[in-house]
Every structure is written in structure tokens, then in C-alpha cells.
Motif scaffolding. Structure first.
Motif, PDB file in Angstrom:
ATOM      1  N   GLY A   1       0.776  -1.227   0.000  1.00  0.00           N
ATOM      2  CA  GLY A   1       0.000   0.000   0.000  1.00  0.00           C
ATOM      3  C   GLY A   1       0.808   1.277   0.000  1.00  0.00           C
ATOM      4  N   HIS A   2       2.132   1.158  -0.091  1.00  0.00           N
ATOM      5  CA  HIS A   2       2.971   2.345  -0.073  1.00  0.00           C
ATOM      6  C   HIS A   2       3.044   2.995  -1.459  1.00  0.00           C
ATOM      7  CE1 HIS A   2       4.129   1.313   3.949  1.00  0.00           C
ATOM      8  NE2 HIS A   2       4.670   0.162   3.567  1.00  0.00           N
ATOM      9  N   VAL A   3       3.488   4.242  -1.485  1.00  0.00           N
ATOM     10  CA  VAL A   3       3.668   4.988  -2.724  1.00  0.00           C
ATOM     11  C   VAL A   3       5.151   5.308  -2.870  1.00  0.00           C
ATOM     12  CG1 VAL A   3       3.113   7.123  -3.962  1.00  0.00           C
ATOM     13  CG2 VAL A   3       1.364   5.981  -2.584  1.00  0.00           C
ATOM     14  N   LEU A   4       5.729   4.976  -4.029  1.00  0.00           N
ATOM     15  CA  LEU A   4       7.156   5.197  -4.271  1.00  0.00           C
ATOM     16  C   LEU A   4       7.349   6.420  -5.152  1.00  0.00           C
ATOM     17  CD1 LEU A   4       8.396   1.546  -4.957  1.00  0.00           C
ATOM     18  CD2 LEU A   4       8.371   2.789  -2.791  1.00  0.00           C
ATOM     19  N   LEU A   5       7.821   7.509  -4.552  1.00  0.00           N
ATOM     20  CA  LEU A   5       8.049   8.741  -5.305  1.00  0.00           C
ATOM     21  C   LEU A   5       9.435   9.285  -4.993  1.00  0.00           C
ATOM     22  CD1 LEU A   5       4.702  10.693  -4.758  1.00  0.00           C
ATOM     23  CD2 LEU A   5       5.397   9.437  -6.791  1.00  0.00           C
TER      24      LEU A   5
END
Length: 213
Positions: free
Chosen positions: A124-128
Motif C-alpha cells: 500500500g505504499h507509494v514510491l516517489l
């Protein structure tokens, strides 16, 4: 044994797909369940195979990665999409993130880093990366009014802050002593009230407007 993450590879170059598969076949918790050579086939395969994570190229003949992402969203396909690209320009990556990608990695990524990225977006993480996050923030500033945050309840603001910290629904549930179902409801309400499309935009909105977890 932990649940196996089912992965679909979507890239128009067979050599790239073969390389990605080779990277992933040695991981005990990741299984490549299928491949596709373009966006249209990728959407079809995603509907058929129900993968947990889709590794998606951006530039492909016919339906490209951004259009495929939008189509998956229209179909309410729950797969998390991780862009795997050779392009570093913001003008290439940002549209994919705005279309619903959970993040991106480059095609020369270290195998261990790729596996970690897959596990992260699946959780559920976002990689930015910072420069891309900045570009997205500037667009959100132009498109989203700060006043909408006033309609959030205190609990929704807590959930939003934890989304901004990169927490998954499961982690938010543990932190706030809630069920995952309740957290999902809060997330849906947040997106509706702020008129945002996904968790990525919610996280960026929270950072922009000072909502801390």
C-alpha cells in the motif's frame, strides 16, 4: 510461508520481460503469473489473472502505459501498478503517477531493489522520488483547493496523515486500533471529500497542506 505476491509483466520488449522474470523467479514470495507485450494485452491479462502488482512500461505501441493505467482504473481493477521505465523526465513519469501508478523504478534497477519495490507497493505504499513529488505537488496546488480539508473529520485527518507517511491500510488500522474495513471506508471518504483520485494524490495533498501523521 507469507502470501505470494502475484505479478504481471507488461512491456513490449521480450528481452526486458525475460530479464524481469529472471530477477523475480528467485524470490520466494513473488510469482510471475503472466506477461503482456502492450497496454491493451496488459489490461486484458490483468482482468484475467487478477495479479496483485503489475510491472508496466510507459512507452509501448498501441495502448501505452498511461492509457492502460486509466483503463484499469475504469474497470476498478485492484492491482497496484509499478511503472518500470527507462525514461527519467518528469513529463514522462508524472502523467503515469497521476493516472494511478503506485510508483516507479528504472529498468536498470538492482534486482533486490525491484523486489523491495514490489513488496512496498503491494503493502500500500507509494514510491516517489523527491523531484517527481515536487512536480506533482505543484500540479495539485493548482487543481485542489485548501478549503476542502475543512470537511474532514478528526479521524479522517489522522488517517490522511498516516497515508502521507506511506502507511498501508493494515498499518493504519494497527496504529489507530481500527479494522482494515473501517480504514478503507475512511480512505474512500477522504478521496471523495477532497475530490482526489487515489492515495498518491491524497498523500501529496497532505504534504502540501501540512497534515502530519
Amino acid at each position: 510461508m507469507a502470501d505470494v505476491i502475484r505479478v504481471l509483466l507488461v512491456d513490449d520488449h521480450q528481452v526486458v520481460r525475460r530479464g524481469l522474470r529472471t530477477f523475480l523467479e528467485v524470490q520466494d514470495d513473488i510469482e510471475v503469473v503472466g506477461e503482456a507485450a502492450d497496454g491493451a494485452e496488459g489490461v486484458e491479462r490483468a482482468q484475467e489473472l487478477s495479479p496483485d502488482v503489475v510491472l508496466m512500461d510507459i512507452k509501448m505501441p498501441g495502448l501505452d502505459g498511461v492509457a492502460a493505467l486509466r483503463r484499469l482504473r475504469e474497470l476498478d481493477n485492484p492491482a497496484r501498478v509499478l511503472i518500470v521505465t527507462s525514461f527519467t523526465e518528469q513529463r514522462t513519469v508524472v502523467p503515469a503517477l497521476r493516472a494511478g501508478a503506485a510508483g516507479y523504478v528504472y529498468k536498470d534497477v538492482d534486482p533486490d531493489a525491484l523486489a523491495t519495490a514490489i513488496r512496498s507497493v503491494h503493502a500500500g505504499h507509494v514510491l516517489l522520488q523527491p523531484e517527481v513529488a515536487g512536480a506533482l505537488l505543484s500540479q495539485e496546488e493548482a487543481n485542489t483547493g485548501q478549503g476542502r480539508g475543512g470537511s474532514l473529520t478528526e479521524r479522517e485527518r489522522e488517517v490522511l496523515g498516516l497515508i502521507a507517511d506511506g502507511r498501508s491500510n493494515r498499518e493504519i488500522a494497527r496504529a489507530l486500533v481500527l479494522s482494515e474495513k473501517t480504514v478503507k471506508t475512511h480512505v474512500s471518504n477522504i478521496l471523495m471529500k477532497l475530490d482526489l483520485a487515489d492515495r498518491t494524490q491524497a498523500a501529496l495533498w497532505a504534504v502540501r497542506h501540512g497534515v502530519a501523521g
